[in-house]
Write an enzyme that holds these catalytic residues in place. Structure first.
Site, short mmCIF file in Angstrom:
data_model
loop_
_atom_site.label_atom_id
_atom_site.label_comp_id
_atom_site.label_asym_id
_atom_site.label_seq_id
_atom_site.Cartn_x
_atom_site.Cartn_y
_atom_site.Cartn_z
N GLY A 1 -34.99 -4.30 -16.62
CA GLY A 1 -36.21 -3.73 -16.04
C GLY A 1 -37.42 -4.58 -16.44
N ARG B 1 -27.07 -1.57 -16.40
CA ARG B 1 -26.33 -0.60 -15.58
C ARG B 1 -26.22 -1.09 -14.14
NH1 ARG B 1 -29.10 5.18 -14.63
NH2 ARG B 1 -30.79 3.77 -14.02
N THR B 2 -27.36 -1.50 -13.58
CA THR B 2 -27.35 -2.06 -12.22
C THR B 2 -27.15 -3.56 -12.37
OG1 THR B 2 -28.94 -0.34 -11.64
CG2 THR B 2 -28.63 -2.12 -10.04
N LYS C 1 -43.41 -0.99 -14.58
CA LYS C 1 -43.85 -2.37 -14.86
C LYS C 1 -43.53 -3.35 -13.74
CE LYS C 1 -43.61 -1.89 -19.83
NZ LYS C 1 -42.78 -2.06 -21.02
N ASP D 1 -45.35 -7.86 -23.11
CA ASP D 1 -44.18 -7.32 -23.82
C ASP D 1 -43.38 -8.40 -24.54
OD1 ASP D 1 -44.35 -4.61 -23.37
OD2 ASP D 1 -43.31 -4.71 -21.46
N ALA E 1 -39.68 -4.46 -18.98
CA ALA E 1 -39.77 -4.93 -20.37
C ALA E 1 -38.68 -5.96 -20.65
CB ALA E 1 -39.64 -3.74 -21.33
P1 ATR Z 1 -39.68 -0.66 -18.08
O1 ATR Z 1 -40.71 -1.02 -17.08
O2 ATR Z 1 -40.22 0.13 -19.22
O3 ATR Z 1 -38.85 -1.81 -18.54
P2 ATR Z 1 -37.80 0.00 -16.04
O4 ATR Z 1 -38.27 -1.22 -15.32
O5 ATR Z 1 -37.66 1.29 -15.29
O6 ATR Z 1 -38.73 0.35 -17.28
O7 ATR Z 1 -36.40 -0.38 -16.73
C1 ATR Z 1 -35.61 0.59 -17.32
C2 ATR Z 1 -34.32 -0.06 -17.84
O8 ATR Z 1 -33.53 0.95 -18.47
C3 ATR Z 1 -33.46 -0.66 -16.74
O9 ATR Z 1 -32.71 -1.72 -17.28
C4 ATR Z 1 -32.55 0.53 -16.39
O10 ATR Z 1 -31.32 0.20 -15.79
P3 ATR Z 1 -31.21 0.11 -14.18
O11 ATR Z 1 -31.79 -1.23 -13.82
O12 ATR Z 1 -29.76 0.22 -13.91
O13 ATR Z 1 -32.01 1.25 -13.62
C5 ATR Z 1 -32.29 1.10 -17.76
N1 ATR Z 1 -31.92 2.51 -17.69
C6 ATR Z 1 -32.73 3.56 -17.46
N2 ATR Z 1 -32.04 4.72 -17.44
C7 ATR Z 1 -30.72 4.38 -17.62
C8 ATR Z 1 -29.50 5.11 -17.70
N3 ATR Z 1 -29.48 6.46 -17.59
N4 ATR Z 1 -28.36 4.44 -17.93
C9 ATR Z 1 -28.36 3.08 -18.08
N5 ATR Z 1 -29.49 2.33 -17.98
C10 ATR Z 1 -30.65 2.96 -17.78
#
Ligand code: ATR
Length: 276
Positions: free
Chosen positions: A139, A162-163, A76, A113, A141
């Site tokens: 992220g 997480r980040t 996204k 969203d 959404a």
């Molecule tokens: P979308 O577009 O569906 O929102 P995305 O932009 O990839 O997907 O966002 C995924 C979210 O899930 C992010 O907040 C991501 O955290 P990071 O920014 O640290 O990557 C979180 N996420 C995905 N896998 C994760 C994991 N294993 N542990 C913690 N957070 C995770």
């Protein structure tokens, strides 16, 4: 499945792009809407990983019977730069989840969203205005949901990711637009908030960790998900055990389906605009 037999050379095509793809519920909901309207349109799933997104999107520009596509995890944010134009909402949020392909192959992105999530909450009688909200995720959404919650008038928004740098950047952008709202960087502790929202992709895969510390939930809290498959994620199961009210991910999708169809419509009268 009967409608598949009616696909012909004049059927208009729509796609949903994701990785993983197994969980997506949008094709089924969208194809039901098309069938109910008697539209000669079909939506199909495209499994595309992050490194291939640019090449796939470049190719989609040349598919003349493709009117648009939905974009979901993890694309996204990256898709924003691949569009020729985006709505003001998408620009503000910094993410796109629906793209219209115009006749000349140009791509226009929008983000629904946030509007879908809010409409889903309200459909179940949950009004976020005045609530203190904990949001896990930063992220695509998450960004959309954060802007819509702030616009809806939450009293406080705590964001944990997480980040952490992504959460900090989101907080800075939100604070610039909503200076009167208390917007803070959080930890995995959701205590002290009325509404707890998982807007990460955690819960999609069976071996995922939980997005927050569920042992700190209290029965007065509402715990909401954006994950639709499984319907009851490990987070929602744990929240139920802790005595919380739960809100699953399906209403967010169902409340977005008609908006998505309109956002991908090539007929100007069907298109809609600006949802935040
Ligand atoms: P979308 O577009 O569906 O929102 P995305 O932009 O990839 O997907 O966002 C995924 C979210 O899930 C992010 O907040 C991501 O955290 P990071 O920014 O640290 O990557 C979180 N996420 C995905 N896998 C994760 C994991 N294993 N542990 C913690 N957070 C995770």
């Amino acid at each position: 499945m009967d409608d598949i037999k009616k696909i012909s050379g004049s059927t208009r095509v729509y796609a949903i792009i994701a990785d993983p793809i197994h969980h997506v519920q949008t094709p089924s909901a969208m194809n039901q809407l098309f069938a109910a309207r008697g539209d000669d349109r079909v939506m199909v799933p495209f499994h595309v990983n992050e490194s291939e997104l640019g090449a796939v999107v470049a190719g989609l520009r040349g598919i003349k019977n493709l009117d648009g596509f939905i974009v979901t995890v993890p694309h996204k944010t990256a898709i924003l730069e691949l569009c020729d134009s985006v709505s003001d909402s998408a620009k503000l949020v910094g993410a796109v989840n629906v793209v219209r392909r115009d006749e000349d192959g140009s791509l226009h992105g929008d983000i629904l969203d946030g509007a879908g999530f809010l409409a889903g909450l309200r459909q179940r009688g949950i009004e976020p205005a005045g609530m203190s909200v904990y949001l896990a995720g930063a992220g695509g959404a998450a960004k959309a949901i954060a802007f819509s919650l702030a616009a809806a008038g939450v009293s406080k928004l705590t964001i944990f990711n997480r980040t952490a740098s992504k959460a900090v950047e989101l907080i800075q952008r939100l604070s610039a637009v909503f200076p009167a709202t208390e917007i803070l960087l959080g930890s995995d502790d959701p205590a002290g908030h009325d509404l707890v929202v998982n807007s990460t992709s955690l819960g999609l895969r069976v071996d995922d960790i939980l997005p927050l510390d569920v042992t700190l939930l209290t029965p007065s809290q509402i715990v909401a998900e954006i994950i639709m498959q499984p319907a009851i994620t490990p987070l929602l199961a744990a929240a139920t055990q802790m005595g919380c009210r739960i809100h699953d991910g399906m209403p967010m999708l169902l409340c977005q389906i008609e908006l998505m169809a309109a956002a991908m419509a090539t007929n100007k009268n069907e298109q809609n605009h600006e949802y935040i």
